[in-house]
Design a protein around this motif. Structure first.
Motif, PDB file in Angstrom:
ATOM      1  N   GLU A 297      50.584  89.508  -3.582  1.00  0.00           N
ATOM      2  CA  GLU A 297      51.708  89.895  -2.744  1.00  0.00           C
ATOM      3  C   GLU A 297      51.399  91.221  -2.049  1.00  0.00           C
ATOM      4  O   GLU A 297      50.671  92.055  -2.590  1.00  0.00           O
ATOM      5  CB  GLU A 297      52.988  90.047  -3.586  1.00  0.00           C
TER       6      GLU A 297
ATOM      7  N   LYS B 154      60.476  98.036  -6.294  1.00  0.00           N
ATOM      8  CA  LYS B 154      59.862  97.398  -7.470  1.00  0.00           C
ATOM      9  C   LYS B 154      59.448  98.426  -8.518  1.00  0.00           C
ATOM     10  O   LYS B 154      59.589  98.186  -9.714  1.00  0.00           O
ATOM     11  CB  LYS B 154      58.641  96.573  -7.040  1.00  0.00           C
TER      12      LYS B 154
ATOM     13  N   ASP C 275      51.173  93.353  -8.109  1.00  0.00           N
ATOM     14  CA  ASP C 275      51.185  92.752  -6.767  1.00  0.00           C
ATOM     15  C   ASP C 275      49.831  92.131  -6.439  1.00  0.00           C
ATOM     16  O   ASP C 275      49.749  91.071  -5.796  1.00  0.00           O
ATOM     17  CB  ASP C 275      51.550  93.808  -5.721  1.00  0.00           C
TER      18      ASP C 275
ATOM     19  N   PHE D 299      58.180  97.964  -2.119  1.00  0.00           N
ATOM     20  CA  PHE D 299      57.292  98.438  -3.186  1.00  0.00           C
ATOM     21  C   PHE D 299      57.975  99.527  -4.009  1.00  0.00           C
ATOM     22  O   PHE D 299      57.911  99.523  -5.254  1.00  0.00           O
ATOM     23  CB  PHE D 299      55.998  98.974  -2.579  1.00  0.00           C
TER      24      PHE D 299
END
Length: 292
Positions: free
Chosen positions: A43, A53, A38, A50
């Motif tokens: 990002e 991901k 990130d 999060f």
């Protein structure tokens, strides 16, 4: 029905707890790499995004349970069984050496146990060496067995079966020794009163008494035999088998494939233990035993 419910609820509860902890540790262990990704992508995802991901990385440090489940399903049911990527094919390759090693180990363990029970010298001299043999790490023994057998032209299934034998004979030996010695002194005296020979005492008293111990030890032995077969595939550079899948996954950093292969190995082990348990119940019933 109540007995089944009493077993199902605790097992299901523990399984649910393991899965929850698995997800928690997957997020924790995958988080540093995801933060780095990130940061490079500039990002700033929210907490929920999060976490999502961290649980969907293609090469995670610790794959999430659903990633392992999807990979296991694809490689088990959606691939031809002849494919090198099929877990069914790889499990069969490992299973063949497992069963051969288990058969060798069981036979060897029974023979050694009979000798130990009937020959006092073997009990004092051989048993300590048998126990000491299990203190040697199998990862150290496996390459030695592979190299020695390869030097005399023996390769393929036999070396892996020998490693399985090395791990599986010990629990059978210990279980059979305890089983053959389990008859009470009163029963042995009764056989002596009947003027029974050593052979008659062995077949009519010691062997029937040892059967429950034998099948209990065989459950441990068959699981150990599977471990030996997998370990035996590591130093041989095998192209098929659960051990080969673990090696390939480690080489290409495919952690999901590694965990999927581990799940396949666990299922094979559970099935083998179940089959041995069923065989034990059949033999016990045929000998006139009553269910507990």
């Amino acid at each position: 029905m109540d007995t089944f419910r009493d077993k199902l609820i605790p097992v299901t509860s523990i399984l649910a707890g393991v899965i929850v902890l698995w997800y928690v540790f997957a997020v924790i262990l995958n988080a540093p790499f995801q933060r780095d990704l990130d940061t490079r992508a500039k990002e700033t995802p929210g907490t929920v995004e999060f976490i999502g991901k961290t649980l969907s990385q293609p090469k995670p440090t610790l794959p999430a349970p659903h990633q392992v489940a999807v990979n296991f399903f694809e490689n088990t049911f959606l691939r031809p069984v002849t494919s090198n990527r099929s877990l069914v094919y790889n499990a069969w390759v490992t299973l063949s050496s497992t069963l051969l090693g288990f058969a060798f180990g069981t036979a060897l363990g029974i023979v050694i146990a009979v000798g130990i029970v009937h020959v006092a010298t073997l009990d004092r001299s051989l048993m300590p060496w048998i126990i000491a043999s299990q203190t040697i790490p199998i990862l150290a023994v496996a390459p030695m067995i592979i190299v020695v057998l390869a030097a005399i032209g023996i390769t393929g299934l036999i070396p892996k079966a020998m490693i399985s034998t090395y791990l599986s004979f010990f629990p059978v030996t210990v279980g059979m020794v305890k089983g053959l010695r389990s008859p009470e002194l009163m029963h042995l005296d009764l056989m002596h009163t009947y003027n029974a020979s050593r052979a008659q005492t062995f077949w009519k008293l010691r062997v029937p008494a040892s059967v429950p111990f034998l099948f209990t030890s065989m459950k441990v032995a068959v699981a150990a035999s599977l471990v030996g077969a997998i370990v035996g595939e590591l130093p041989t550079g095998a192209v098929a088998g659960i051990g080969a899948k673990l090696l390939a996954g480690a080489y290409y950093s495919q952690s999901i494939d590694i965990w999927s292969a581990l799940v396949a190995g666990s299922i094979v082990a559970a099935l083998l233990v179940m089959v041995v348990g069923i065989a034990g119940r059949i033999v016990d019933s045929a000998m006139g035993g009553r269910p507990a």
